[in-house]
Design a protein around this motif. Structure first.
Motif, short mmCIF file in Angstrom:
data_model
loop_
_atom_site.label_atom_id
_atom_site.label_comp_id
_atom_site.label_asym_id
_atom_site.label_seq_id
_atom_site.Cartn_x
_atom_site.Cartn_y
_atom_site.Cartn_z
N GLU A 1 0.80 -1.22 0.00
CA GLU A 1 0.00 0.00 0.00
C GLU A 1 0.84 1.28 0.00
OE1 GLU A 1 -3.28 2.38 0.15
OE2 GLU A 1 -3.14 0.27 -0.32
N LYS A 2 1.85 1.33 0.86
CA LYS A 2 2.58 2.60 1.05
C LYS A 2 3.63 2.81 -0.02
CE LYS A 2 1.66 3.33 5.87
NZ LYS A 2 1.67 2.32 6.91
N ARG A 3 3.74 1.89 -0.96
CA ARG A 3 4.78 2.05 -1.97
C ARG A 3 4.26 2.62 -3.28
NH1 ARG A 3 7.79 -3.51 -1.94
NH2 ARG A 3 8.12 -2.81 -4.05
N GLN B 1 5.09 2.32 9.86
CA GLN B 1 5.36 3.42 8.95
C GLN B 1 6.37 3.02 7.89
OE1 GLN B 1 4.15 6.66 8.91
NE2 GLN B 1 2.58 5.95 10.31
N THR C 1 8.09 0.73 5.22
CA THR C 1 7.62 -0.33 4.36
C THR C 1 8.69 -1.39 4.24
OG1 THR C 1 8.41 0.98 2.55
CG2 THR C 1 6.07 1.07 2.99
#
Ligand SMILES: Nc1ncnc2c1ncn2[C@@H]1O[C@H](COP(=O)(O)OP(=O)(O)OP(=O)(O)O)[C@@H](O)[C@H]1O
Ligand SMILES: [Mg+2]
Lengths: 308, 421, 238
Positions: free
Chosen positions: A94-96, B417, B419
């Motif tokens: 998701e955060k990439r 936070q 990844t």
């Protein structure tokens, strides 16, 4: 121009055919939209997941399960699978940003497509038939000649779309779950601060999308008469085109976009006979391009597809 | 394991080694220096020697496989340029490949052209199609581009089997055959077969294309592509024209795809809709990620994987009775493996194999840019992993898929936070 | 002394590489109102965000003895914290009433929720008049009222308010603070308030902290803070 331009039966046939196909595109577009609204991702494996669901229906009916019960089971399975994919495969990425997620859905595309072909072969199998589709299963409207009639399959598909839209509306507008889903879609961070389990809303969207896709694939198979491992490849494109047309974050947009696209694809080749063969994919591509150049957010959308 | 950990542990390892003096300590070479050029020259010479000797040493069957590797590598390289370097999603590469393959097949079979004469035309058509697809990229971002290119990729194999395609001579669903073979010229001294000769010609063409690509990514345009990928706004402010750069990237990428398609016909006498279907696009993408999206040399590894992975998978699946009983198309297992490999790489090796290999090499040989010479013996982790290598150096600190910013090791720790890369 | 409701000790927080909080110590007692003052960019918002687990955080943040660092936001909120974010944190495509219902997400007491909705309509009549209207179409001040009411719908133990007076007319601000005082007194809701209107906030709070570049540079009772010369020059302007 087609010589049948002033023939009402011909035009009505195009209309009904367009709406029926459009309803199928709308179902896929709805799946795309429900995933996109909260997660801002597009699941490129949506079509393959749907095909897998349709094969589950097929396998169950082969075992003698009544077709609607088989569909119900497949919908539940697809829901769980869709939610699981979100949680297990997508969320960690998701955060990439978008690209890893796009790649992950492509990987899923490859795997599911091949697995279906391994299990059920590459040759088409007879489609499950939730609606009667014999030659006499139709309502005659104009006796003709030329006659105009509406098949039960067409009626059934349109009824499914209407029921689904009502159901989705109730689910999203009248339940707490739906409220949470819409809150996450509206403002993810604020929803998080309200204590809404954002991740579960993602899973909910992906799950519903999975179920919708399966329903769409089962109905696509019924209209085609057969089901094979590539059944949904083009339908996904039509669904994406419909979502683009309606707006990627709009549920009603998906429905309208799907129906409109269906009509465009019925009437354009129907009336302009110089278009030979099946160029529906090209038409879809043109529709996407025109929408993006004229109104990138689509007919009902609010935000453009940007996720940096 | 995250790439970050990798980098750190590698740097730590290097300095440990120096301190203990136990293991082989890395040789440090200045970029652009004489000894660097000697190293480079030796490497190239060795590579050329291997290529030259291959057709002498291995069977025609193997040479056929290696020829296919070359064709695919060229196509994959195109994808690297647009996706890895310029950060744009392209899901239509199978179509670009197909344009080239069909152009060559039709011109050779129906119009009696020589293969070599078809290549420039295929390249130009690829360039044109890429340009047409790339123009929407002027104003569209990420997912829109995915949708459009996906539509192109899925539509292409369908359109070639429609009446419009037939009218152009595509041969419809059955495909278009084109038998191309050359005799080895008399002046060529090495004892190779005609197949081997064709392989060498392909290798020469590919060598040229790779050399051009390296030049491109090192040029102003190439650096702009990377800058745009990493930070569009900053790049735009510093005077890069996003529209032009992006479109050029798309067009060149498509051109490489098309030339790869033309070369494909030197290895396989037919192109059909299934050759250029969406699955092929997916395989190209997997190959690109495998080798390293933001590298030039990664395309080779991708090409090797595209040929040998299905080959050995099929062999392996054929030996296991249970798998054999499942399907008569062992290629399907390869697709499953491709998918799994893709996921594994996205999660654990987002930079691909080439940066990994580069890092391995730095254990023995470190190439340091002149500016960093002062601190050469104590290079920062970032430069230790990327310095020198034409690819790594250009990819900068963000060779990972998606070009998202690297986290510094000092970033505060809150696991959710960070990844896991 | 009993364990304080909220206790931050040695809290560091950063966005990516940029460290914004550099070891914050801060306490909010049971039923207490505490104000957090500081210049723009000092790290006030970040402090509130790190309490809610919305930014990478190190150190210790305890709520009634429970460690919050490392927990997901949703989990923290369920422990009885409500956060009214700075600026417009409302759900634009949801109407006013739906926004309030989202605020009550963690509650099961349907009847009391209805009563609370009516209560906040009473306090902010503008909201009552616009209950069916999409929040995105309201004025900035109205959205601010909605955000505050939405936060209070959660019936939190601890209310985090990030510049509640932002964009509100003087008279509304004063009314709001009167309401907050009532809530604090009657329901003993503890509050940590970030406010630019230092004078107003200090008149309401029992204690205050001043943050500068990510560190607490001054703390004490409201009077002490108000009486500090430097503080006066910097934030109160006299
Ligand atoms: N999302 C973010 N990413 C990176 N840096 C940020 C982010 N949010 C805030 N910062 C930086 O952190 C520092 C503190 O910001 P913060 O929002 O906590 O300040 P503040 O005290 O609330 O200021 P204000 O009075 O303006 O609201 C600022 O220097 C700001 O630039
Ligand atoms: Mg702030």
């Amino acid at each position: 121009m087609s010589p049948n331009i002033d023939n009402p039966a011909f035009l009505l046939q195009l209309l009904v055919g367009g709406l029926t196909n459009g309803a199928l595109y709308a179902l896929v577009a709805l799946a795309v939209v429900l995933v996109y609204k909260t997660t801002s991702h597009i699941n490129l494996a949506q079509g393959e997941m749907a095909t897998l669901g349709a094969f589950v229906v097929f396998a169950l009916t082969q075992q003698g399960v009544q077709v609607w019960i088989a569909i119900a089971i497949a919908l539940v399975v697809s829901f769980v699978f869709g939610a699981g994919v979100e949680r297990g495969l997508i969320r960690p990425l998701e955060k990439r940003g978008i690209f890893p997620v796009v790649l992950a859905t492509l990987a899923l595309f490859l795997i599911i497509n091949a697995v279906i072909a391994i299990i059920w072969g590459t040759q088409p199998v007879p489609a499950p038939e939730p609606f009667p589709r014999e030659i006499e299963d139709k309502i005659d409207v104009l006796v003709g000649p030329p006659p105009f009639f509406i098949t039960y399959v067409a009626l059934g598909i349109l009824a499914v779309l209407v029921l689904l839209l009502v159901g989705l509306w109730l689910l999203l507008e009248k339940t707490k779950l739906g409220l949470g889903y819409r809150a996450v879609a509206a403002n993810r961070e604020a929803a998080e601060v309200m204590g809404i389990p954002v991740g579960r809303m993602f899973m909910f969207g992906w799950g519903i999308a999975g179920a919708l896709g399966t329903l769409a694939a089962a109905l696509v198979a019924e209209t085609a008469g057969t089901l094979d491992f590539n059944s949904m490849a083009s339908i996904l494109i039509f669904g994406l085109a419909a979502a683009t047309l309606g707006g990627f974050d709009s549920v009603p947009g998906a429905a309208v976009g799907g129906l409109a696209l269906g009509l465009i694809m019925a009437f354009v080749p129907g009336l302009f006979t110089f278009i030979e063969g099946d160029l529906s994919l090209v038409i879809a591509l043109i529709v996407v391009l025109v929408v993006l150049l004229v109104r990138p957010q689509g007919l009902f959308g609010t935000k453009t597809l940007e996720r940096v | 394991m995250s790439e970050l950990d990798d980098e750190r542990s590698m740097a730590a390892l290097a300095s440990d080694e120096r301190q203990r003096g136990a293991l082989v300590s890395a040789r440090v070479v200045l970029e652009g220096s004489r000894s660097h050029r000697v190293w480079q020259g030796t490497g190239l010479l060795l590579a050329a020697l291997v290529v030259l000797l291959l057709p002498v040493l291995v069977s025609d069957f193997r040479i056929g496989q290696f020829s296919l590797v070359i064709a695919y590598s060229v196509a994959v390289l195109g994808l690297n340029l647009v996706t890895g370097f310029s950060g744009q999603i392209s899901l239509g590469h199978g179509a670009f490949f197909g344009i080239g393959a069909y152009t060559t097949a039709i011109l050779v079979t129906d119009h009696g052209w020589a293969w070599a004469a078809t290549v420039p035309l295929a390249a130009v058509l690829g360039l044109a199609l890429g340009f047409a697809v790339g123009v929407p990229a002027l104003r569209l971002h990420g997912l829109y581009l995915a949708v459009i290119t996906l539509a192109v990729g899925v539509a292409f194999p369908v359109v070639v089997s429609q009446p419009i395609g037939l009218a152009l001579g595509t041969g419809g669903v059955a495909g278009k055959t084109a038998r191309i073979s050359w005799d080895k010229p008399g002046w060529f001294g090495l004892d190779v077969s005609d197949r081997g000769w064709m392989f060498l010609v392909m290798a020469a063409v590919a060598g040229l294309l790779f050399w051009l690509a390296t030049g491109l990514v090192r040029s102003r345009v190439g650096r702009s592509m990377v800058a745009l990928r990493d930070n569009g706004t900053a790049a735009a402010i510093s005077g890069i024209w996003p529209a032009e750069v992006k479109t050029v990237a798309f067009a060149v990428s498509a051109m490489y795809g098309a030339i790869g398609g033309s070369m494909y016909l030197l290895t396989t006498p037919i192109v059909s809709p299934s050759t250029v279907g969406f699955t092929v696009t997916l395989l190209f993408i997997t190959a690109m990620v495998l080798g390293g999206a933001a590298t030039v040399s990664g395309a080779w590894i991708g090409g090797l994987a595209m040929v040998f992975l299905p080959y050995y998978t099929a062999e392996w699946a054929g030996q296991i009775p249970f798998l054999r009983s499942l399907t008569d198309q062992p290629g399907l297992f390869a697709n499953v493996i491709y998918g799994v490999v893709l996921i594994v790489f996205i999660y654990f090796v987002p930079g691909g194999l080439v940066p990994l290999l580069t890092r391995l090499r730095t254990r023995f040989l470190r190439i340091v840019p002149p500016e960093a010479a002062a601190v050469a013996t104590d290079a920062a982790p970032g430069s230790a992993t990327t310095a020198g290598e034409p690819d790594g150096g250009l990819a900068g600190p963000t060779p990972a898929i998606g070009g998202h910013p690297t986290h510094s090791p000092e970033a505060p720790i809150r696991t959710d936070q960070e990844t896991t890369r | 002394m009993a364990e304080p409701l909220l206790e931050l000790s040695g809290v560091h927080a950063a966005y990516g590489d940029a460290e914004v909080l550099r070891g914050i110590d801060l306490v909010v007692g049971e039923g207490e109102v505490v104000v957090l003052l500081g210049a723009n960019g000092a790290g006030k918002t970040t402090t509130l965000r790190s309490i809610c687990g919305m930014v990478g955080t190190r150190g210790s943040i305890r709520l009634g003895g429970t460690e919050l660092v490392g927990r997901p936001t949703e989990w923290i909120i369920r422990r009885g914290i409500a956060h009214v974010p700075q600026g417009r944190g409302v759900f634009g495509v949801l109407n006013v009433e739906e926004n309030l219902r989202v605020g009550a997400w963690g509650r099961k007491d349907t009847k009391a929720i209805e009563a609370d909705i009516e209560r906040w309509y009473g306090v902010f009549p503008r909201l009552g008049e616009r209950r069916g209207q999409l929040a995105g179409g309201m004025s900035g001040g109205e959205q601010q009222m909605l955000a505050i009411a939405r936060g209070l719908m959660a019936r939190p133990k601890l209310l985090l308010l990030d510049e509640p007076s932002l964009g509100l007319a003087q008279i509304i601000t004063r009314g709001l603070f009167a309401q907050l005082e009532d809530i604090n007194r009657e329901e003993s809701v503890s509050m940590l308030i970030v406010e630019q209107n230092a004078e107003l906030a200090l008149s309401f709070a029992s204690r205050g902290y001043v943050i500068e570049s990510g560190s607490i540079v001054l703390s004490g009772t409201a009077d002490e803070v108000r009486g500090n010369d430097e503080m006066r020059r910097a934030y109160l302007g006299y």
